[in-house]
Design a protein around this motif. Structure first.
Motif, PDB file in Angstrom:
ATOM      1  N   GLY A 169       1.112  -1.288   0.018  1.00 31.67           N
ATOM      2  CA  GLY A 169      -0.483  -0.088  -0.028  1.00 31.67           C
ATOM      3  C   GLY A 169       0.590   1.294   0.328  1.00 31.67           C
ATOM      4  O   GLY A 169       1.673   1.702  -0.964  1.00 31.67           O
ATOM      5  N   THR A 170       0.681   2.212   0.789  1.00 30.72           N
ATOM      6  CA  THR A 170       1.863   2.637   1.004  1.00 30.72           C
ATOM      7  C   THR A 170       3.486   3.035   1.552  1.00 30.72           C
ATOM      8  O   THR A 170       3.582   3.838   2.180  1.00 30.72           O
ATOM      9  CB  THR A 170       0.958   3.530   2.145  1.00 30.72           C
ATOM     10  OG1 THR A 170       1.065   3.569   3.619  1.00 30.72           O
ATOM     11  CG2 THR A 170       0.053   4.503   1.666  1.00 30.72           C
ATOM     12  N   GLY A 171       3.540   1.785   1.958  1.00 30.15           N
ATOM     13  CA  GLY A 171       4.676   1.394   2.822  1.00 30.15           C
ATOM     14  C   GLY A 171       4.756   1.530   4.400  1.00 30.15           C
ATOM     15  O   GLY A 171       6.107   0.909   4.695  1.00 30.15           O
ATOM     16  N   LEU A 172       3.824   1.969   4.535  1.00 26.92           N
ATOM     17  CA  LEU A 172       4.130   2.006   6.088  1.00 26.92           C
ATOM     18  C   LEU A 172       4.473   0.534   7.493  1.00 26.92           C
ATOM     19  O   LEU A 172       5.262   1.148   8.072  1.00 26.92           O
ATOM     20  CB  LEU A 172       2.434   2.751   6.665  1.00 26.92           C
ATOM     21  CG  LEU A 172       2.195   2.393   8.151  1.00 26.92           C
ATOM     22  CD1 LEU A 172       3.407   3.513   8.607  1.00 26.92           C
ATOM     23  CD2 LEU A 172       1.338   2.850   8.495  1.00 26.92           C
ATOM     24  N   LEU A 173       3.653  -0.442   6.334  1.00 31.02           N
ATOM     25  CA  LEU A 173       4.709  -1.469   7.507  1.00 31.02           C
ATOM     26  C   LEU A 173       5.903  -2.047   6.653  1.00 31.02           C
ATOM     27  O   LEU A 173       6.784  -2.568   8.021  1.00 31.02           O
ATOM     28  CB  LEU A 173       3.115  -3.282   7.238  1.00 31.02           C
ATOM     29  CG  LEU A 173       1.715  -1.639   7.719  1.00 31.02           C
ATOM     30  CD1 LEU A 173       0.924  -3.802   7.257  1.00 31.02           C
ATOM     31  CD2 LEU A 173       2.186  -2.164   8.911  1.00 31.02           C
ATOM     32  N   ALA A 174       6.461  -1.726   5.717  1.00 34.05           N
ATOM     33  CA  ALA A 174       7.802  -1.369   5.714  1.00 34.05           C
ATOM     34  C   ALA A 174       9.348  -1.144   6.498  1.00 34.05           C
ATOM     35  O   ALA A 174       9.883  -1.481   7.343  1.00 34.05           O
ATOM     36  CB  ALA A 174       7.702  -1.741   4.316  1.00 34.05           C
ATOM     37  N   PHE A 175       8.664   0.606   6.701  1.00 32.32           N
ATOM     38  CA  PHE A 175       8.868   1.158   6.873  1.00 32.32           C
ATOM     39  C   PHE A 175       9.061   1.488   8.222  1.00 32.32           C
ATOM     40  O   PHE A 175       9.953   1.307   9.393  1.00 32.32           O
ATOM     41  CB  PHE A 175       8.146   2.908   6.790  1.00 32.32           C
ATOM     42  CG  PHE A 175       7.757   3.248   5.224  1.00 32.32           C
ATOM     43  CD1 PHE A 175       9.040   2.360   4.534  1.00 32.32           C
ATOM     44  CD2 PHE A 175       7.616   4.341   5.014  1.00 32.32           C
ATOM     45  CE1 PHE A 175       8.501   2.761   2.982  1.00 32.32           C
ATOM     46  CE2 PHE A 175       7.249   4.481   4.000  1.00 32.32           C
ATOM     47  CZ  PHE A 175       7.791   3.387   2.669  1.00 32.32           C
ATOM     48  N   ALA A 176       7.647   0.698   9.106  1.00 28.94           N
ATOM     49  CA  ALA A 176       7.944   0.669  10.926  1.00 28.94           C
ATOM     50  C   ALA A 176       8.771  -0.498  11.206  1.00 28.94           C
ATOM     51  O   ALA A 176       9.446  -0.511  11.655  1.00 28.94           O
ATOM     52  CB  ALA A 176       6.167   0.304  10.873  1.00 28.94           C
ATOM     53  N   ALA A 177       9.094  -1.815  10.409  1.00 29.91           N
ATOM     54  CA  ALA A 177       9.853  -2.843  10.848  1.00 29.91           C
ATOM     55  C   ALA A 177      11.100  -2.628  10.566  1.00 29.91           C
ATOM     56  O   ALA A 177      12.058  -2.979  11.512  1.00 29.91           O
ATOM     57  CB  ALA A 177       9.509  -3.987   9.549  1.00 29.91           C
ATOM     58  N   LEU A 178      11.137  -1.482   9.444  1.00 25.86           N
ATOM     59  CA  LEU A 178      12.453  -1.311   9.195  1.00 25.86           C
ATOM     60  C   LEU A 178      12.938  -0.085  10.951  1.00 25.86           C
ATOM     61  O   LEU A 178      14.577  -0.443  11.143  1.00 25.86           O
ATOM     62  CB  LEU A 178      12.718  -0.349   8.354  1.00 25.86           C
ATOM     63  CG  LEU A 178      13.170  -1.149   6.632  1.00 25.86           C
ATOM     64  CD1 LEU A 178      14.410  -0.117   5.678  1.00 25.86           C
ATOM     65  CD2 LEU A 178      14.773  -2.367   7.268  1.00 25.86           C
ATOM     66  N   ARG A 179      12.422   0.212  11.081  1.00 26.34           N
ATOM     67  CA  ARG A 179      12.304   1.694  12.332  1.00 26.34           C
ATOM     68  C   ARG A 179      12.771   0.339  13.881  1.00 26.34           C
ATOM     69  O   ARG A 179      13.567   0.804  14.659  1.00 26.34           O
ATOM     70  CB  ARG A 179      11.757   2.332  12.821  1.00 26.34           C
ATOM     71  CG  ARG A 179      11.398   3.337  11.726  1.00 26.34           C
ATOM     72  CD  ARG A 179      12.359   4.226  11.567  1.00 26.34           C
ATOM     73  NE  ARG A 179      12.667   5.288  10.472  1.00 26.34           N
ATOM     74  CZ  ARG A 179      11.866   6.781  10.239  1.00 26.34           C
ATOM     75  NH1 ARG A 179      11.409   6.954  11.071  1.00 26.34           N
ATOM     76  NH2 ARG A 179      11.997   7.519   9.576  1.00 26.34           N
ATOM     77  N   LEU A 180      12.582  -0.406  13.430  1.00 28.50           N
ATOM     78  CA  LEU A 180      12.080  -1.563  14.838  1.00 28.50           C
ATOM     79  C   LEU A 180      14.050  -2.151  15.146  1.00 28.50           C
ATOM     80  O   LEU A 180      14.015  -2.490  15.649  1.00 28.50           O
ATOM     81  CB  LEU A 180      10.731  -2.492  15.583  1.00 28.50           C
ATOM     82  CG  LEU A 180       9.336  -1.413  15.644  1.00 28.50           C
ATOM     83  CD1 LEU A 180       8.194  -2.442  15.716  1.00 28.50           C
ATOM     84  CD2 LEU A 180       9.951  -0.640  17.019  1.00 28.50           C
ATOM     85  N   TRP A 181      14.047  -2.428  13.738  1.00 26.84           N
ATOM     86  CA  TRP A 181      15.275  -3.703  13.991  1.00 26.84           C
ATOM     87  C   TRP A 181      16.044  -2.757  12.111  1.00 26.84           C
ATOM     88  O   TRP A 181      15.788  -3.479  11.497  1.00 26.84           O
ATOM     89  CB  TRP A 181      14.347  -4.788  13.030  1.00 26.84           C
ATOM     90  CG  TRP A 181      13.805  -5.626  14.235  1.00 26.84           C
ATOM     91  CD1 TRP A 181      14.161  -5.933  14.986  1.00 26.84           C
ATOM     92  CD2 TRP A 181      12.299  -5.423  14.076  1.00 26.84           C
ATOM     93  NE1 TRP A 181      13.359  -6.746  16.173  1.00 26.84           N
ATOM     94  CE2 TRP A 181      11.639  -6.215  15.107  1.00 26.84           C
ATOM     95  CE3 TRP A 181      10.751  -5.429  13.196  1.00 26.84           C
ATOM     96  CZ2 TRP A 181      10.406  -6.467  15.897  1.00 26.84           C
ATOM     97  CZ3 TRP A 181       9.807  -5.781  13.512  1.00 26.84           C
ATOM     98  CH2 TRP A 181       9.357  -6.078  14.376  1.00 26.84           C
ATOM     99  N   PRO A 182      16.923  -1.965  12.425  1.00 32.98           N
ATOM    100  CA  PRO A 182      17.574  -1.254  11.576  1.00 32.98           C
ATOM    101  C   PRO A 182      18.796  -1.635  10.208  1.00 32.98           C
ATOM    102  O   PRO A 182      18.586  -1.342   9.819  1.00 32.98           O
ATOM    103  CB  PRO A 182      17.851  -0.029  11.951  1.00 32.98           C
ATOM    104  CG  PRO A 182      17.786  -0.340  13.686  1.00 32.98           C
ATOM    105  CD  PRO A 182      16.607  -1.175  14.230  1.00 32.98           C
ATOM    106  N   ARG A 183      18.923  -3.105  11.016  1.00 34.32           N
ATOM    107  CA  ARG A 183      20.033  -3.906  10.116  1.00 34.32           C
ATOM    108  C   ARG A 183      18.886  -4.331   9.820  1.00 34.32           C
ATOM    109  O   ARG A 183      19.886  -5.564   8.957  1.00 34.32           O
ATOM    110  CB  ARG A 183      20.686  -4.479  11.626  1.00 34.32           C
ATOM    111  CG  ARG A 183      21.489  -3.673  12.424  1.00 34.32           C
ATOM    112  CD  ARG A 183      22.268  -4.024  13.535  1.00 34.32           C
ATOM    113  NE  ARG A 183      23.149  -3.583  14.176  1.00 34.32           N
ATOM    114  CZ  ARG A 183      23.837  -4.006  14.792  1.00 34.32           C
ATOM    115  NH1 ARG A 183      24.216  -5.916  15.377  1.00 34.32           N
ATOM    116  NH2 ARG A 183      24.611  -3.312  16.162  1.00 34.32           N
TER     117      ARG A 183
END
Length: 331
Positions: A169-183
């Motif tokens: 969709g807007t990419g939000l869930l992928a972005f959220a996952a990267l913020r939680l697990w930045p590596r």
């Protein structure tokens, strides 16, 4: 993609309602969940301080059918004898119009605002996901439910290095996952090319790096899991699919095949009464239910892949095994 000729014609149906009826409604209604493109419902005051003078506006992509209008009327019994106003809108972006001015949403540690002028919330992970031509602003219970599930998974110490968001969709869930697990590295896909374009814009607006290495997200257009980027970056230790029950069931073999032993799948977009059928499809692929969280009529399911089921890429023997599910988008 911004030419008005490329935009689908939108329609609006308006009915009067009471404040009580308006408060009983939500931005997306379960009654419309089986539609490929359900309407977006908005309520507002017609007369300030008059509880019996509110309005319901339903934005449809394409002309609404008589059955859809009839179903809409059942949501506001006070307007039973009133003829709905049905109008064809100018060639403008109907999703953007319907999402203008949405209130910010807080889900776990995440705070998602719709307008640049909305303030950030201190102590939270803030995202700006503006009104756009794609779904997934955080308003719907399925998206906010996924955000809360991701937050809870992080709080209990779960760690991931390779994430896929199918139907982004807007990419939000992928972005959220990267913020939680930045590596981690992230792959985000959608069947709608507009959603992929919107996700890229949102990534830039929120400082999310696009690319194929750790700490970045790569975007692609795909019907389900049928894309070389998705299969080539497997196996995943976390896969998120926030779509609809039908495609979730159809895609169960291919999505589960993309997840490593012990890996996690987060599913959303299904109704309570559809949960058993969805769970059965994924249990048949070696998954077990680890957690379920319901927000209204919309459950979010966290599944784990049993270690005895090894990973293998989806086989392409026939169309049923190609990992395709046409006619769905993200919620």
């Amino acid at each position: 993609m911004n030419d008005t000729a490329d935009l689908v014609q939108s329609w609006k149906v308006t009915l009067p309602c009471t404040r009580a009826e308006a408060e009983a409604l939500e931005s997306d209604i379960a009654a419309f969940s089986m539609m490929d493109r359900p309407p977006v419902l908005m309520t507002s005051e017609a007369e300030p301080d008059n509880d019996d003078s509110w309005r319901l506006e339903a934005y449809f992509e394409g002309k609404p059918s008589a059955a859809a209008v009839k179903l809409l009327r059942t949501l506001v019994p006070s307007a039973t004898r009133i003829r709905p106003a049905i109008e064809q809108l100018p060639n403008e972006d109907w999703v953007t119009l319907s999402q203008q001015g949405l209130e910010p949403v807080t889900a776990g540690r995440f705070h998602v605002r719709n307008l640049p002028g909305d303030p950030e919330l201190p102590g939270h992970v803030n995202f700006l996901i503006g009104a756009s031509r794609a779904f997934g602003t955080g308003q719907h219970e399925t998206t906010s439910g996924c955000l809360m599930m991701l937050d809870r998974m992080h709080r209990i110490g779960m760690r991931f290095r390779n994430v896929a968001d199918i139907g982004t969709g807007t990419g939000l869930l992928a972005f959220a996952a990267l913020r939680l697990w930045p590596r981690a590295q992230a792959t985000a896909s959608d069947i709608d090319p507009v959603a992929v374009e919107v996700s890229a814009d949102n990534a830039r607006a929120n400082g999310v790096r696009l690319g194929a290495v750790a700490g970045q997200v790569i975007l692609c257009m795909a019907a389900g899991a049928d894309h070389p980027v998705i299969t080539g970056r497997a196996p995943y230790d976390l896969l998120i699919a926030n779509i609809l029950a039908g495609p979730l069931i159809e895609l169960a073999p291919s999505l589960c095949a993309l997840v490593e032993e012990g890996g996690t799948i987060v599913l959303a977009g299904l109704l309570k009464e559809q949960a058993d059928a969805v769970l059965a499809a994924y249990r048949a692929q070696g998954m077990r239910l680890a957690e379920r969280s319901d927000r209204g009529d919309w459950p979010t399911l966290r599944l784990r892949k049993r270690p005895r089921i090894g990973w293998k890429r989806p086989r392409r023997i026939n169309s049923a095994e190609r990992g395709e599910a046409w006619g769905f988008g993200s919620i």
